[in-house]
Enzyme design. Sequence first.
Site, PDB file in Angstrom:
ATOM      1  N   HIS A 188     -19.502 -32.472 -10.822  1.00 44.43           N
ATOM      2  CA  HIS A 188     -18.926 -33.780 -11.189  1.00 44.43           C
ATOM      3  C   HIS A 188     -17.273 -33.476 -11.595  1.00 44.43           C
ATOM      4  O   HIS A 188     -17.489 -32.886 -12.447  1.00 44.43           O
ATOM      5  CB  HIS A 188     -19.773 -34.193 -12.127  1.00 44.43           C
ATOM      6  N   ILE A 210     -12.548 -43.276 -11.735  1.00 45.50           N
ATOM      7  CA  ILE A 210     -13.472 -43.236 -12.536  1.00 45.50           C
ATOM      8  C   ILE A 210     -12.987 -43.287 -13.970  1.00 45.50           C
ATOM      9  O   ILE A 210     -12.192 -43.350 -14.390  1.00 45.50           O
ATOM     10  CB  ILE A 210     -13.368 -41.399 -12.231  1.00 45.50           C
ATOM     11  N   GLU A 224     -16.499 -39.071  -4.715  1.00 41.38           N
ATOM     12  CA  GLU A 224     -15.889 -40.092  -6.403  1.00 41.38           C
ATOM     13  C   GLU A 224     -14.599 -39.818  -6.742  1.00 41.38           C
ATOM     14  O   GLU A 224     -14.196 -38.728  -6.884  1.00 41.38           O
ATOM     15  CB  GLU A 224     -16.453 -40.067  -6.861  1.00 41.38           C
TER      16      GLU A 224
END
Lengths: 226, 226, 226, 226
Positions: free
Chosen positions: B95, B148, B143
């Site tokens: 992530h 984000i 992403e």
Amino acid sequence: MNLQFPTIIVNFKTYLESTGRKGLDLAKQAERASKETGICIVVVPQFVDLMKIAETVEIPVFAQHIDPIKPGNCTGHILAESVKDAGAVGTLINHSERQLKLSDVDSVIALAHENGLISCVCANNPSVSAAVAAMRPDITSVEPPELIGSGISVSIAKPEIVTDTIKLVRKVDPKMTILCGAGISTAEDVAIALKLGTCGVLVASGVVKAKNPYSVLCSFAEATKK
Amino acid sequence: MNLQFPTIIVNFKTYLESTGRKGLDLAKQAERASKETGICIVVVPQFVDLMKIAETVEIPVFAQHIDPIKPGNCTGHILAESVKDAGAVGTLINHSERQLKLSDVDSVIALAHENGLISCVCANNPSVSAAVAAMRPDITSVEPPELIGSGISVSIAKPEIVTDTIKLVRKVDPKMTILCGAGISTAEDVAIALKLGTCGVLVASGVVKAKNPYSVLCSFAEATKK
Amino acid sequence: MNLQFPTIIVNFKTYLESTGRKGLDLAKQAERASKETGICIVVVPQFVDLMKIAETVEIPVFAQHIDPIKPGNCTGHILAESVKDAGAVGTLINHSERQLKLSDVDSVIALAHENGLISCVCANNPSVSAAVAAMRPDITSVEPPELIGSGISVSIAKPEIVTDTIKLVRKVDPKMTILCGAGISTAEDVAIALKLGTCGVLVASGVVKAKNPYSVLCSFAEATKK
Amino acid sequence: MNLQFPTIIVNFKTYLESTGRKGLDLAKQAERASKETGICIVVVPQFVDLMKIAETVEIPVFAQHIDPIKPGNCTGHILAESVKDAGAVGTLINHSERQLKLSDVDSVIALAHENGLISCVCANNPSVSAAVAAMRPDITSVEPPELIGSGISVSIAKPEIVTDTIKLVRKVDPKMTILCGAGISTAEDVAIALKLGTCGVLVASGVVKAKNPYSVLCSFAEATKK
């Protein structure tokens, strides 16, 4: 919360012998040894096992680490608030297997304090221990990494590391609580660590991988009374 | 275990709104939304909350991260075996808030596979997504970090990132499952993400910080059907 | 700038034998071997020695690493612009001793490209090599870390790592230039590496620590012609 | 080698204004300012520029960082021996833009000492400064990161950080040489830093990005005499 000293801190690390159901069982044995001997024993399980263990046993539970973060966008990190909420009363910081940048050690000590968590900061030698003490954690623990997991106790193989640590740390903070660890696997190792002037020990494989952790912990606890 | 697609993955991150009891409650709302809509919703709680949530809800639970380690001397790290044992069926990897070295991404995909955990690897742009796909995880999720937590959806603000990702990833692996995330906060954001060709979305603050996560998740789930 | 292939890349690492004046002398030997054999030899000195070596020899000079940074507040980091300005024509990226996060590998390839530096990205195995190739560097080099510095050549001990790398990388990018390294210390090791399908080799201790680096490099260069 | 105090340390960081030929020119201006004012000025260039600058100017040259490594297999790292060999007489350690793990700060101080390099260790606040002092570097420098590059001087905006640092460091080591930095951009900033009890300052953008670094440095040097 305050710990009672002398103290034996049992680091579960990431051994399979201390994972999941086995970790819960190990924590129960530690609790039984603590109740029977009257000596404080702290368990330090893996993060995913922490909550269940803290709900099950009445002895103090520490986290193995917390991250220098605030609540929010920190996927995959360990939040002091979460660890506290899950039932931990303290945390290891800067273990030799999970070292932090110098300024992060300072930040994490502050986070632990703000969240009511006892901070036990690890150091690899006497001068680093003095540096740690200058940042005012609750506990400073010296563990020479070359002896970790070796079965050769710091208190017997390198007592000067322990005594030099005590000397240097006392200069910085005369009241600091000092522990030692690395290779501690017999009651004698524990007894000598206390005689050298520490308030307790950090243990891991010597207990986690023992055939009978309960009896090993009882012998360690008795040794702190000598 | 296989997920059912389309899928909505809800990353709890380290928000206080998804910590402890609140995290458990959020997981229950996700479960209810999943059952009512028939759409797969995955919850990704903090490590210390994972076991209790996995014991409580019947929807899939992922870890936020696992470390490239084997059982043993890894204090403070996340062991695949422990996470699996605690009830996780998968894990996020790399992530943007918990990035790994390239070779560790590869190692962790292998560890996830060995432990029967679904691997969902995150990437920040199309070429990194293609790199991820070359290492054969179960899921690749793109992403862009700048979106984000922004509330500005990747699917609307930067649809070309999604379509370029799909194009580059398909060249490397025509069958790869592709998700997208970052800024997704409305049902329309979700619907467009699916129309662009993804199999689902990663969401976080848009759900975790919503007044009514249950109804938001229901609207997201319905949007995947359009 | 384009390299001529086959190529032998000599990584000076941080050996004392390749530091300062000794590094300059080693670079001159490499230059002499290159001129005599007509084979391209690249030298990769330490940062502090790079400028003087680039000013002195006419063979290509690479940096050992550059950081994913822009000019400015990055004390202690390696700026692509500086390395270029000092005379480097290329750089190693993600060497197993200086690994980068996945997204940083991608950023650094872009920085190298923007600054006119040839990018040679290292990978530890075939699947990571394929991931590297997906990010479009100029060169992908596979080096299994367990053989680095071992004196046991990847081309002889683990030829399948080289051939699997070529196969997986070719699927992602049929035209990628592929090198291999780790343990290469004889002319035969080099010859086999080329026969397996690579365009050259990365060498270090086999040359740097040789009694006569010049003659070793000549033998390596001749071996690439077979 | 010993520095003469007061000292002004000019960190070139990775500014384009201090790269390559411009860096060499800046170092010459610093040398001229030092000779004219009689005040010690240290220059801290990028690694690739260090050797040429050290060969050219007669004022002390520091490295921006060294790594906690021994000679050998450390591609892409900074070896104390190489930096010394290239002409550096000292090094910054743990700059806020290049922070180290706590135990590595200790190791690197030892490496600097073994290699005859003056160690100037940076800290972000008073308690971290005290921790640094406990590890016995030659110089401890406090620089609150939030003011670095801000143009707002620590000595004026947060004088209590400087005075608290002096107080806490003196407890640990009464003779420690203490500098401060962050945002210093006028002669008055320098004068106040000295009045607060420091032995000098670390400067960067205030000099590197000045139209006339020479005259700025002269004014800084004169300010240390007040």
